[in-house]
Design an enzyme around this catalytic site. Structure first.
Site, PDB file in Angstrom:
ATOM      1  N   LYS A  34     -89.667  -4.854 -31.259  1.00  0.00           N
ATOM      2  CA  LYS A  34     -89.592  -6.274 -31.581  1.00  0.00           C
ATOM      3  C   LYS A  34     -88.206  -6.820 -31.262  1.00  0.00           C
ATOM      4  CE  LYS A  34     -92.096  -7.254 -35.228  1.00  0.00           C
ATOM      5  NZ  LYS A  34     -92.326  -7.102 -36.681  1.00  0.00           N
ATOM      6  N   ARG A 104     -87.669  -8.751 -40.732  1.00  0.00           N
ATOM      7  CA  ARG A 104     -88.817  -8.116 -40.084  1.00  0.00           C
ATOM      8  C   ARG A 104     -88.473  -6.704 -39.664  1.00  0.00           C
ATOM      9  NH1 ARG A 104     -89.934 -12.136 -35.139  1.00  0.00           N
ATOM     10  NH2 ARG A 104     -92.028 -11.254 -35.339  1.00  0.00           N
ATOM     11  N   GLY A 113     -99.110  -3.878 -38.472  1.00  0.00           N
ATOM     12  CA  GLY A 113     -99.308  -4.005 -39.906  1.00  0.00           C
ATOM     13  C   GLY A 113     -98.681  -2.917 -40.756  1.00  0.00           C
ATOM     14  N   MET A 115     -95.402  -2.192 -41.231  1.00  0.00           N
ATOM     15  CA  MET A 115     -94.164  -2.550 -41.912  1.00  0.00           C
ATOM     16  C   MET A 115     -94.269  -3.978 -42.445  1.00  0.00           C
ATOM     17  SD  MET A 115     -92.300  -0.004 -41.648  1.00  0.00           S
ATOM     18  CE  MET A 115     -92.218   1.477 -40.692  1.00  0.00           C
ATOM     19  N   ARG A 359     -94.965  -8.367 -26.801  1.00  0.00           N
ATOM     20  CA  ARG A 359     -95.056  -6.928 -26.554  1.00  0.00           C
ATOM     21  C   ARG A 359     -96.229  -6.696 -25.619  1.00  0.00           C
ATOM     22  NH1 ARG A 359     -96.995  -5.870 -32.701  1.00  0.00           N
ATOM     23  NH2 ARG A 359     -98.953  -6.966 -32.541  1.00  0.00           N
ATOM     24  N   HIS A 475    -106.602  -7.843 -38.233  1.00  0.00           N
ATOM     25  CA  HIS A 475    -106.229  -6.434 -38.310  1.00  0.00           C
ATOM     26  C   HIS A 475    -107.357  -5.549 -37.786  1.00  0.00           C
ATOM     27  CE1 HIS A 475    -105.932  -2.544 -40.453  1.00  0.00           C
ATOM     28  NE2 HIS A 475    -104.652  -2.670 -40.134  1.00  0.00           N
ATOM     29  N   ARG A 581    -123.057  27.755 -14.911  1.00  0.00           N
ATOM     30  CA  ARG A 581    -123.286  28.923 -15.767  1.00  0.00           C
ATOM     31  C   ARG A 581    -124.754  29.316 -15.681  1.00  0.00           C
ATOM     32  NH1 ARG A 581    -120.561  24.922 -18.751  1.00  0.00           N
ATOM     33  NH2 ARG A 581    -118.509  25.549 -19.568  1.00  0.00           N
ATOM     34  N   ARG A 637    -121.493  31.210 -11.437  1.00  0.00           N
ATOM     35  CA  ARG A 637    -120.961  32.374 -12.139  1.00  0.00           C
ATOM     36  C   ARG A 637    -122.111  33.294 -12.515  1.00  0.00           C
ATOM     37  NH1 ARG A 637    -117.926  31.411 -17.682  1.00  0.00           N
ATOM     38  NH2 ARG A 637    -120.056  31.121 -18.418  1.00  0.00           N
ATOM     39  N   GLU A 765    -109.428  35.256 -16.261  1.00  0.00           N
ATOM     40  CA  GLU A 765    -109.448  34.834 -17.664  1.00  0.00           C
ATOM     41  C   GLU A 765    -108.907  35.900 -18.604  1.00  0.00           C
ATOM     42  OE1 GLU A 765    -113.541  33.958 -18.652  1.00  0.00           O
ATOM     43  OE2 GLU A 765    -114.235  35.419 -17.184  1.00  0.00           O
ATOM     44  N   SER A 784    -110.799  31.340 -10.090  1.00  0.00           N
ATOM     45  CA  SER A 784    -110.995  30.196 -10.970  1.00  0.00           C
ATOM     46  C   SER A 784    -110.502  30.605 -12.352  1.00  0.00           C
ATOM     47  CB  SER A 784    -112.476  29.812 -11.012  1.00  0.00           C
ATOM     48  OG  SER A 784    -112.641  28.729 -11.890  1.00  0.00           O
ATOM     49  N   GLY A 786    -110.210  30.779 -16.065  1.00  0.00           N
ATOM     50  CA  GLY A 786    -111.030  30.462 -17.233  1.00  0.00           C
ATOM     51  C   GLY A 786    -110.089  30.390 -18.426  1.00  0.00           C
ATOM     52  N   THR A 787    -109.522  29.208 -18.604  1.00  0.00           N
ATOM     53  CA  THR A 787    -108.437  29.129 -19.595  1.00  0.00           C
ATOM     54  C   THR A 787    -108.941  29.048 -21.027  1.00  0.00           C
ATOM     55  OG1 THR A 787    -108.270  26.788 -19.074  1.00  0.00           O
ATOM     56  CG2 THR A 787    -106.659  28.253 -18.052  1.00  0.00           C
ATOM     57  N   ASN A 788    -110.236  28.860 -21.238  1.00  0.00           N
ATOM     58  CA  ASN A 788    -110.735  28.947 -22.618  1.00  0.00           C
ATOM     59  C   ASN A 788    -110.586  30.380 -23.115  1.00  0.00           C
ATOM     60  OD1 ASN A 788    -111.545  26.358 -22.215  1.00  0.00           O
ATOM     61  ND2 ASN A 788    -113.733  26.805 -22.192  1.00  0.00           N
ATOM     62  N   ASP A 789    -111.212  31.299 -22.347  1.00  0.00           N
ATOM     63  CA  ASP A 789    -111.121  32.697 -22.740  1.00  0.00           C
ATOM     64  C   ASP A 789    -109.684  33.197 -22.675  1.00  0.00           C
ATOM     65  OD1 ASP A 789    -113.257  34.299 -23.705  1.00  0.00           O
ATOM     66  OD2 ASP A 789    -114.381  33.778 -21.888  1.00  0.00           O
ATOM     67  N   CYS A 851    -111.656  26.130 -14.490  1.00  0.00           N
ATOM     68  CA  CYS A 851    -112.896  25.590 -15.041  1.00  0.00           C
ATOM     69  C   CYS A 851    -112.781  25.704 -16.556  1.00  0.00           C
ATOM     70  CB  CYS A 851    -114.105  26.344 -14.507  1.00  0.00           C
ATOM     71  SG  CYS A 851    -114.076  28.106 -14.813  1.00  0.00           S
ATOM     72  N   TYR A 871    -108.032  22.781  -7.292  1.00  0.00           N
ATOM     73  CA  TYR A 871    -108.992  21.891  -7.937  1.00  0.00           C
ATOM     74  C   TYR A 871    -109.078  22.140  -9.436  1.00  0.00           C
ATOM     75  CZ  TYR A 871    -112.393  25.757  -8.125  1.00  0.00           C
ATOM     76  OH  TYR A 871    -113.016  26.939  -8.392  1.00  0.00           O
TER      77      TYR A 871
END
Ligand code: ADP
Ligand code: MG
Ligand code: MG
Length: 907
Positions: A34, A104, A113, A115, A359, A475, A581, A637, A765, A784, A786-789, A851, A871
């Site tokens: 502000k 202010r 809202g 502050m 703003r 609001h 899959r 896969r 993975e 590829s 497999g970043t979850n595992d 993936c 990719y």
């Protein structure tokens, strides 16, 4: 932070006014948003009441000193105040020409809202008379009662409600509805009542001394940084506690001096659709937050933004044409200066326009896209800037369903369409119950007379928000748009009773728990649950995607297991399937029995029989997918999950398999037992199944190759890629690659010369696979990740259970993101980099992708770009998100190359 050791900052107060300012818009860290923009508007010659900003660094000093302002501040404030007095030709505390100010808050980023602001500060029993003599008594006492109420609430902690109560009963006694109908004497008496209330609650008279008022308010703003609702907001929005707020002290201008006065808010474009029209609301003879507080029905600014429901209301354009014209000029000045859509506050005092805030305006995802593309076309910004303007994550909102226009709907009321999209759920009347029900998995619509910052958690939990009061900038409207939630406001037909837990529309009663649907694009409130459809995406969306595609380096593929998903993803711009899959295909009703026979078979012959049944089904699956993806790569896969996941556990299923296999039930049950594992995710799964039961993988490869030949023979190009999961040792891949090649050769040899090339690659993975990627690459055409595992194994975090304690880690600040949502750059990221580097050392042309969930997360996409991946692959609805995120990553990379030392050395 520029805070220095020892004595604190060199300068604590920054003045603005009369065309000059110490600050500028780039100084938001020190001045808050502000304050920085008040300085900037002053600099560029806009009419801004003079004032000064106490820096955010003082907030830190204030906290460090246990809630005291630093001693050195007094002198700087006195000096800045004198400058304001000179410009305004008035004096703080003077009985004849009193200067009044607003106090202010304003942090680095806007916190709507959060502050509290105190207006008309400097009034007391003497100065109010001076003000009355200068203008008129009604106005002076109206300002005084406002001041006492705000000050008591914000600074002295006397709850607002008590005052509202008195005001309401005054209105009742006088039989009036509006504040504007109350005269000076009544206001005077009310102020007297307020004083008594304050004394009753604080055991002290209301402070009459203006400088005591000022310092009280300054301290209150600093304290308000720590109020629970501000803390909640920061937590939800990841705003650091250390930033602190600035305090702005500014000469008052008055919108409540009569009918040639007004106060209002405006957006330089429509924040809901992005349309280029002047969007805003104002109230005549009003002050401060009257517009957003929904005290009276605000009027639209311009004819072009008057909704049909507002047809009877005159606009500012009509009522005060001169002020409107000036405001329109300022609208375009601001857009040209900031090169972004602005959200402004203004006040008109006796026909004269004053700007009180600007703003970058919050907007819906749809508006963000349209505004960015339009501004690039208008030449205000470049295409690359347009790309970086849109929050990639928010795009998903656009793809989600809206109400089916064909569906039957019982519209019971209509309010203002404040934030688009449809939402349905059961009615709740409080933020707490919204939160509780949502936690229990229920979809809810939060219905309130109006919302306030205390309701944020409930708004967050709700599917949509419906209010009886308030305008398009209330609001509820602003917060819902920011959250991307559907919202309908100002639905006057709703008679809400919190006590009875119901609302009425005429004689219809809707109770808590009843289902309703709201449409934030039309303002409709509908009884029951209405079907939804996928929306049109619009020209600007397509344009933004085209621009993104032109600058991004990363390819974007999708995870899809069915022709339908493949088609949806293609329409969203997927350039191939990065993960198909095969196990999902196994779960279908008719197949699961054959799958179970195959797993539980006692000998090769029995297993071969079961596989024979599965082969044509799998082949059919792949034919459909290859056709849908015509010419684009499709990575399939081979079977990945532990085999026992497919096995029956209830009696009925067991009997069925036993019958099919012609085996004894007890024997089958025993075999199922044998398959169970203590730690299945680290167990007999992925390529380990391929090693022990090669005939399963052979069947899958055959199905893929035969499907490819069949589709190719029909004249459709196919690009299959076979992917082996869970490889940890080069020996596994060496062996399985040989198996795959052999089977592919066999099938191709039998085909009538179909031109099919099948790439063979692997998932990376298991952490070990990254470390030995140079060896593994000898047998892989592609990787590829497999970043979850990989996250699960590297972090020793169970994907399925971590939800129980991860939030505590995030709360405690140990982690900033859930590592399953955003890739952990330092740990998992390092393993990815090692894998890429070592893999490409062996095979420079190795194609590398990712993936799994990270592929659709903008932060992770950026990491993938930096790590040199080819990719990313993500779920169909995340494809546009990934395309935009990939473009943003490419642009960031380019600017890093341009300024290699200035930035990003850490990355
Ligand atoms: P918020 O951050 O909640 O919007 P603001 O500080 O912007 O709080 O102020 C609340 C309201 O008071 C706004 O409508 C604003 O325009 C108005 N206001 C603030 N300062 C002044 C002033 N000096 N003169 C007139 N109105 C003011
Ligand atoms: Mg406010
Ligand atoms: Mg404001």
């Amino acid at each position: 932070m520029t805070a220095r050791t020892g004595r604190g900052p060199r300068r604590r107060v920054y003045s603005f006014g009369a065309g000059k300012a110490d600050g500028r818009s780039s100084m938001r860290e020190v001045l808050g948003g502000k304050g920085a923009n008040l300085a900037e508007m002053t600099r560029i010659g806009l009419p801004v009441p003079p004032g000064f900003t106490i820096s955010t660094e003082v907030c830190a000093e204030f906290e460090a000193a246990g809630g005291r302002v630093p001693r050195q501040l007094a002198g700087e404030v006195a000096k800045a105040l004198r400058r304001v007095e000179r410009i305004m030709d008035a004096r703080f505390g003077d009985a004849e020409r009193p200067l009044l100010v607003s106090v202010r808050s304003g942090a680095r980023v806007s916190m709507p809202g959060m502050m509290d602001t105190v207006l008309n500060l400097g009034l007391n029993d003497r100065t109010v008379e001076g003000l009355a003599a200068q203008a008129d008594a009604r106005f002076a006492w109206d300002s005084y009662r406002r001041f006492v109420q705000m000050y008591a609430d914000v600074v002295l902690g006397v709850s607002m409600e008590r005052f509202e109560h008195r005001l309401e009963s005054l209105k009742e006694r006088r039989r009036v509805r509006l504040d504007t109908e109350i005269g000076a004497d009544d206001w005077r008496r009310l102020v007297g009542e307020y004083f008594a209330l304050v004394e009753e609650h604080t055991d002290r008279p209301f402070p009459q001394e203006p400088s005591e008022q000022l310092w009280g308010a300054i301290a209150a703003v600093f304290r308000s940084w720590k109020t629970p609702r501000a803390v909640t907001y920061r937590k939800l929005n990841r705003i650091p506690e250390a930033w602190g707020t600035a305090v702005n002290v500014q000469a008052m201008v008055f919108g409540n001096m009569g009918d040639d006065c007004a106060t209002g808010v405006a957006f330089t474009r429509d924040p809901s659709t992005g349309a280029r029209l002047f969007y805003g609301e104002y109230l005549k003879n009003a002050q401060g937050e009257d517009v957003v507080a929904g005290i009276r029905t605000p009027q639209p600014l311009a004819r072009e933004n008057r909704a049909p429901e507002q047809a009877h209301l005159p606009t500012l354009e009509e009522e005060m044409p001169r002020a409107y014209r000036e405001l329109s000029r300022i609208r375009s000045t601001l857009e040209k200066h900031y090169c972004d859509m602005q959200d402004v506050e203004f006040t008109i005092q006796s026909g004269r326009l004053w700007m009180l805030q600007t703003r970058n305006g919050k907007r819906t995802a749809r508006a963000a896209v349209k505004i960015a593309v339009d501004m690039a076309r208008e030449g205000l910004i470049t295409r690359e800037q347009a790309i970086t303007r849109v929050d990639a994550d928010s795009l998903e909102q656009l793809l989600h369903p809206t109400l089916d226009p064909e569906a039957d709907k019982r519209v019971i009321a209509k309010g203002l369409p404040a934030s688009p999209g449809a939402a349905n759920g059961s009615v709740v009347f409080s933020a707490d119950s919204a939160e509780a029900k949502a936690k229990a998995g229920e979809k809810v619509v939060l219905v309130r007379i109006e919302t306030s910052p205390e309701d944020i958690h409930g708004m967050h939990a709700a599917e949509g928000i419906l209010t009886a009061r308030g305008g398009m900038t209330s609001h509820a409207a602003v917060v819902a748009r920011g959250m991307g939630k559907s919202c309908v406001v100002g639905c006057g037909a709703l008679q809400i009773s919190y006590e009875r837990g119901e609302f009425r529309v005429d004689d219809r009663v809707v109770r808590a728990g009843d289902e309703i649907t709201i449409d934030g694009s039309t303002g409709e409130v509908i009884l029951g649950r209405v079907a939804t459809v996928t929306p049109e995406l619009g020209r600007e969306f397509a344009e933004l995607m085209r621009w993104s595609d032109a600058v991004r380096r990363l390819e974007v593929r999708t995870n899809a297991d069915t022709p339908h998903d493949a088609k949806v993803a293609r329409e969203f711009g997927a350039q191939g399937i990065g993960l198909c899959r095969t196990e999902h295909m196994f779960f279908e009703e008719e197949r699961i029995l054959a799958v179970r026979e195959m797993i539980l078979a006692t000998d090769e012959a029995q297993r071969a029989l079961a596989l024979e049944k599965l082969l044509p089904m799998q082949r059919g699956d792949f034919v459909g997918i290859f056709r849908a993806m015509e010419g684009l790569p499709v990575t399939i896969r081979l079977l990945d999950p532990p085999l026992h996941e497919f096995l029956p556990h209830e009696e009925e299923g067991i009997l069925e398999v036993a019958r099919a296999l012609g085996a004894d039930v007890a024997a089958v049950r025993a075999r199922i037992e044998e398959r169970s594992e203590f730690n299945p995710m680290l167990g007999h799964r992925g390529c380990r199944v391929g090693i022990t039961f090669p005939e399963i993988y052979r069947m899958q490869v055959r199905a893929i190759a035969e499907a490819a030949c069949q589709v190719a023979e029909s004249g459709v190009k196919v690009r299959p890629e076979i992917m082996i999961p869970l490889v940890s040792h080069v020996g596994e891949l060496e062996r399985l690659r040989a198996l795959v090649e052999q089977e592919v050769q066999r099938v191709l040899g039998q085909s009538r010369g179909a031109r099919v090339k099948i790439a063979i690659g692997t998932m990376i993975e298991v952490p070990r696979a990254s470390l030995v990627a140079d060896e593994i690459a000898r047998y892989a055409d592609f990787f590829s990740f497999g970043t979850n595992d990989m996250t699960q194994m590297t972090y020793a975090l169970s994907r399925d259970d971590a939800g129980k304690f991860l939030p505590a880690y995030i709360e405690a600040g140990i982690l900033t993101d859930d590592p399953f949502v955003s890739i952990d750059r330092d740990g998992i990221g390092a393993l990815v980099r090692i894998g890429v580097e070592r893999g490409r050392k062996t095979r420079p042309d190795l194609k590398v992708g990712i993936c799994g969930e990270h592929g659709g997360d903008p932060k992770s996409v950026r990491f993938c770009d930096e790590a040199g991946l080819d990719y990313v692959s993500c779920s169909p609805f995340r494809v546009p998100v990934a395309r935009l995120a990939a473009a943003q990553a490419a642009i960031a990379a380019k600017s890093r190359r341009r300024a290699p030392r200035a930035r990003g050395a850490r990355r």
